[in-house]
Design a protein around this motif. Structure first.
Motif, PDB file in Angstrom:
ATOM      1  N   ASP A 119       0.758  -1.278  -0.174  1.00 25.46           N
ATOM      2  CA  ASP A 119      -0.109   0.021   0.045  1.00 25.46           C
ATOM      3  C   ASP A 119       0.830   1.210  -0.042  1.00 25.46           C
ATOM      4  N   LEU A 120       2.070   1.096  -0.509  1.00 23.76           N
ATOM      5  CA  LEU A 120       2.900   2.391  -0.365  1.00 23.76           C
ATOM      6  C   LEU A 120       2.977   3.023  -1.750  1.00 23.76           C
ATOM      7  N   GLY A 121       2.292   2.181  -2.807  1.00 23.55           N
ATOM      8  CA  GLY A 121       2.145   3.107  -4.412  1.00 23.55           C
ATOM      9  C   GLY A 121       1.053   3.695  -4.312  1.00 23.55           C
ATOM     10  N   ILE A 122       0.856   4.409  -5.234  1.00 26.75           N
ATOM     11  CA  ILE A 122      -0.282   5.096  -5.499  1.00 26.75           C
ATOM     12  C   ILE A 122      -1.517   4.177  -5.823  1.00 26.75           C
ATOM     13  N   ASN A 123      -1.029   3.126  -6.854  1.00 17.54           N
ATOM     14  CA  ASN A 123      -2.000   2.276  -7.130  1.00 17.54           C
ATOM     15  C   ASN A 123      -1.416   0.771  -6.360  1.00 17.54           C
ATOM     16  N   ALA A 124      -2.407  -0.162  -6.209  1.00 20.07           N
ATOM     17  CA  ALA A 124      -1.977  -1.269  -5.516  1.00 20.07           C
ATOM     18  C   ALA A 124      -0.919  -1.937  -6.353  1.00 20.07           C
ATOM     19  N   ALA A 162       6.298   4.402 -11.330  1.00 20.45           N
ATOM     20  CA  ALA A 162       5.597   4.228 -10.118  1.00 20.45           C
ATOM     21  C   ALA A 162       6.525   4.519  -8.955  1.00 20.45           C
ATOM     22  N   ILE A 163       5.866   5.147  -7.873  1.00 18.59           N
ATOM     23  CA  ILE A 163       6.497   5.498  -6.702  1.00 18.59           C
ATOM     24  C   ILE A 163       6.326   4.463  -5.557  1.00 18.59           C
ATOM     25  N   CYS A 164       7.276   4.461  -4.683  1.00 18.79           N
ATOM     26  CA  CYS A 164       7.182   3.871  -3.324  1.00 18.79           C
ATOM     27  C   CYS A 164       7.191   5.455  -2.455  1.00 18.79           C
ATOM     28  N   GLN A 165       6.018   5.549  -1.704  1.00 21.99           N
ATOM     29  CA  GLN A 165       5.840   6.613  -1.086  1.00 21.99           C
ATOM     30  C   GLN A 165       6.928   6.808   0.008  1.00 21.99           C
ATOM     31  N   PRO A 166       7.373   8.044   0.427  1.00 15.17           N
ATOM     32  CA  PRO A 166       8.329   8.179   1.485  1.00 15.17           C
ATOM     33  C   PRO A 166       8.070   7.715   2.931  1.00 15.17           C
ATOM     34  N   HIS A 167       8.451   6.897   3.377  1.00 13.08           N
ATOM     35  CA  HIS A 167       8.167   6.283   4.927  1.00 13.08           C
ATOM     36  C   HIS A 167       9.537   6.156   5.666  1.00 13.08           C
ATOM     37  N   VAL A 168       9.271   6.297   7.092  1.00 10.47           N
ATOM     38  CA  VAL A 168      10.189   6.174   8.121  1.00 10.47           C
ATOM     39  C   VAL A 168      10.438   4.651   8.346  1.00 10.47           C
ATOM     40  N   GLY A 185      12.236   7.273  -0.105  1.00  6.97           N
ATOM     41  CA  GLY A 185      11.144   6.984  -1.082  1.00  6.97           C
ATOM     42  C   GLY A 185      11.755   6.594  -2.217  1.00  6.97           C
ATOM     43  N   PHE A 186      11.012   5.880  -3.288  1.00  2.72           N
ATOM     44  CA  PHE A 186      11.533   5.562  -4.622  1.00  2.72           C
ATOM     45  C   PHE A 186      10.564   6.110  -5.559  1.00  2.72           C
ATOM     46  N   GLN A 187      11.076   6.511  -6.744  1.00  2.34           N
ATOM     47  CA  GLN A 187      10.474   6.656  -7.905  1.00  2.34           C
ATOM     48  C   GLN A 187      11.226   6.115  -9.145  1.00  2.34           C
ATOM     49  N   ALA A 188      10.426   5.105  -9.880  1.00  5.20           N
ATOM     50  CA  ALA A 188      11.027   4.404 -10.993  1.00  5.20           C
ATOM     51  C   ALA A 188      10.963   5.202 -12.109  1.00  5.20           C
ATOM     52  N   GLY A 189      12.205   4.760 -12.960  1.00  2.18           N
ATOM     53  CA  GLY A 189      12.389   5.432 -14.352  1.00  2.18           C
ATOM     54  C   GLY A 189      11.163   4.956 -15.191  1.00  2.18           C
ATOM     55  N   LYS A 191       2.897  -0.134  17.519  1.00  2.00           N
ATOM     56  CA  LYS A 191       1.569  -0.485  17.348  1.00  2.00           C
ATOM     57  C   LYS A 191       0.588   0.110  16.291  1.00  2.00           C
ATOM     58  N   HIS A 192       1.215   1.455  15.910  1.00  2.00           N
ATOM     59  CA  HIS A 192       0.793   2.264  14.867  1.00  2.00           C
ATOM     60  C   HIS A 192       1.025   1.775  13.684  1.00  2.00           C
ATOM     61  N   SER A 193       0.279   2.011  12.620  1.00  2.00           N
ATOM     62  CA  SER A 193       0.564   1.646  11.326  1.00  2.00           C
ATOM     63  C   SER A 193       1.731   2.539  10.661  1.00  2.00           C
ATOM     64  N   THR A 194       2.079   2.053   9.734  1.00  2.00           N
ATOM     65  CA  THR A 194       3.503   2.649   9.364  1.00  2.00           C
ATOM     66  C   THR A 194       2.986   3.955   8.331  1.00  2.00           C
ATOM     67  N   PRO A 195       3.174   5.048   8.876  1.00  2.00           N
ATOM     68  CA  PRO A 195       2.538   6.133   7.921  1.00  2.00           C
ATOM     69  C   PRO A 195       3.597   6.432   6.767  1.00  2.00           C
ATOM     70  N   TYR A 196       3.185   7.075   5.743  1.00  2.00           N
ATOM     71  CA  TYR A 196       4.037   7.596   4.851  1.00  2.00           C
ATOM     72  C   TYR A 196       3.994   9.094   4.945  1.00  2.00           C
TER      73      TYR A 196
END
Ligand SMILES: [Fe+2]
Length: 254
Positions: free
Chosen positions: A109-114, A139-145, A204-208, A226-231
């Protein structure tokens, strides 16, 4: 000279190959025609080292080297200890070839689309887990900690732009407003290159246009929160270009 051989000596010692950078001695103590490098005259030793440096290693060979080294280095979770750990694992990936492609990739769930960012697993890592990721073209993998584990990302195929950020303060996940982060790395991750993510760093990643495939060698250092991983939602322009300071805010998934 007769037939050459490169055989790993059964020596389990450490050597410092650069200041503060220790690797397993057996990684480098290959024998050449029955003699160790140390026994060879300078020119021949140089040729032998160069020949060995060109050797690719399989994924199984990587695990055989990386697992015991990681177990040894993981105990030091300080900033410098993690730096040594990550750089040591990354060094072992430099000649890694023929990485098996997992049979199964799961959507994340870290891309814009599944379908944008998928992850599989290459089993056998211990104490780390080897995640095998695929980004669709552009496509991107949204930035996350990475707040409970560190990561070595390596490129296998295609190219992805990787951005890393840090915060000067402890992250406050209850902050609903804007906070500041600093971009520390802006890197094109291509086949054979590595990007290091110590604990509490953002990536975070963005593909070419051709997409990208790579590994995340990830090592759990803390219990999963316990909290979900936010981006993060990060402003496109920095508030301070010189220091690379950007406004950011959390995006928690429902
Ligand atoms: Fe990540």
């Amino acid at each position: 000279m007769g037939q050459k051989s490169n055989i790993q000596l059964p020596i389990d010692e450490e050597i410092e190959v650069s200041p503060g950078f220790i690797v397993e001695r057996r990684s480098f103590m290959a024998v050449f025609g029955g003699m160790s490098f140390a026994m060879l005259p300078g020119v021949i030793a140089k040729a032998a080292i160069e020949e060995n440096a060109d050797k690719n290693i399989s994924f199984d060979q990587f695990l055989a080297e990386a697992n015991p080294l990681a177990k040894k280095l993981i105990t030091d979770t300080s900033i410098s200890g993690q730096d040594l750990y990550l750089r040591s694992i990354a060094a072992l990936t430099a000649k890694l070839q023929g990485i098996p492609i997992p049979e199964k990739f799961n959507n994340t769930d870290l891309g814009i689309n599944a379908e944008d960012y998928k992850i599989g697993v290459n089993p056998g890592g211990n104490p780390f887990t080897v995640l095998h990721w695929r980004l669709e073209p552009d496509a991107i993998c949204q930035p996350h900690v990475h707040e409970y584990g560190n990561v070595v990302s390596i490129g296998i195929e295609g190219a992805a732009r990787v951005s890393n950020y840090v915060s000067n303060d402890t992250f406050d996940y209850d902050n609903n407003g804007t906070f500041q982060i600093k971009k520390t790395v802006d890197q094109l991750l291509t086949a054979g290159s590595a990007n290091l993510v110590p604990l509490d760093m953002i990536h975070g990643f963005q593909a070419g246009p051709d997409g990208a495939r790579g590994l995340d060698i990830t090592t759990r250092l803390k219990a999963k929160p316990k909290h979900s991983t936010p981006y993060l939602s990060i402003a496109t322009a920095p508030t301070d270009p010189f220091t690379g300071t950007y406004d950011a805010s959390w995006v928690f998934k429902p």
